[in-house]
Design an enzyme around this catalytic site. Sequence first.
Site, mmCIF file in Angstrom:
data_model
loop_
_atom_site.group_PDB
_atom_site.id
_atom_site.type_symbol
_atom_site.label_atom_id
_atom_site.label_comp_id
_atom_site.label_asym_id
_atom_site.label_seq_id
_atom_site.Cartn_x
_atom_site.Cartn_y
_atom_site.Cartn_z
ATOM 1 N NE ARG A 179 -2.410 -1.634 3.086
ATOM 2 C CZ ARG A 179 -2.980 -2.029 4.195
ATOM 3 N NH1 ARG A 179 -4.282 -2.006 4.315
ATOM 4 N NH2 ARG A 179 -2.254 -2.441 5.212
ATOM 5 C CD GLU B 31 1.811 -9.227 19.364
ATOM 6 O OE1 GLU B 31 1.256 -9.348 20.462
ATOM 7 O OE2 GLU B 31 1.191 -9.148 18.282
#
Lengths: 173, 173
Positions: A61, A98
């Site tokens: 994007r 994460e």
Amino acid sequence: MNVSELKKIIRDVPDFPKEGIIFKDITTLLINPDALKSSFDLILQECRKYSIDKVVGIESRGFILGIPIALELNVGFVPVRKPGKLPSETISETYELEYGTDSIEIHKDAIKPGEKVAVIDDLLATGGTAKAACNLVEKCGGEPVLAAFLIELTFLKGREKLKDRNIFALLDF
Amino acid sequence: MNVSELKKIIRDVPDFPKEGIIFKDITTLLINPDALKSSFDLILQECRKYSIDKVVGIESRGFILGIPIALELNVGFVPVRKPGKLPSETISETYELEYGTDSIEIHKDAIKPGEKVAVIDDLLATGGTAKAACNLVEKCGGEPVLAAFLIELTFLKGREKLKDRNIFALLDF
């Protein structure tokens, strides 16, 4: 449209991609010609404050706003992509997620030493990808003079990871 | 730059992504401001021959030229993406690959019935993805009036798969 009008056009999608996450959906902005034009103009205006030799867009994007900015500034566009997507010789940068790690790549010959670069993506979240993209620019000998985003999720503190960089985010949530 | 100059700027990368394939690398065009501007202007000129209400870009390199075309035509941009990437309610279309199948998705509310749509991608190869994207537009009630590409690999005969469509490809190989 101004920033507060643009913020209202971003669609909240609850529980995407996982339960408990409210996803900021930019497709409702892209589909609205006035919102698209206003967002683009405001980010371009920020880019014009710097002397920029190349625009780097982060897959996928970051390609959305990166190319029109490159066209308006009359400079080249360089994609930063996921591993294995760029066909010629690449430099890679790994960053932490994460759980686990991820990598992004740039063509080795894409940035010339000393070139001033704007790094563009749609979203500043934890800042891991943007930091890695800036590092890739530096590995090529370039200078990432600006990292510009459509949206910043301020609670994820991505700016802290990019603390020595010039950061611009059009819409913060 | 004219078409024959632009063709020379596309880089051939042998044996990518697999041995025996010569990959047409558009990054050498994107990085060259004159080539980028000329390619964009020529594709835009073709789009202006039609009355277009929306631009659809196919992930991820269809985003590259889709957004500046949408900006210039002053219409909305709609991404067509791989499964699971679009956050809101989607319509899906499956198409055949050499071995197996693949799918692409569009947001259900992205195209209004009767809207005229330009479908943009970087490459027309076998035409499977482009055909599926045109079908998605029709499933939403829209009319795909043009499918425009930066490159066409003519030996793969993608045009045959899209035979009832208006096709434009800037550079053929």
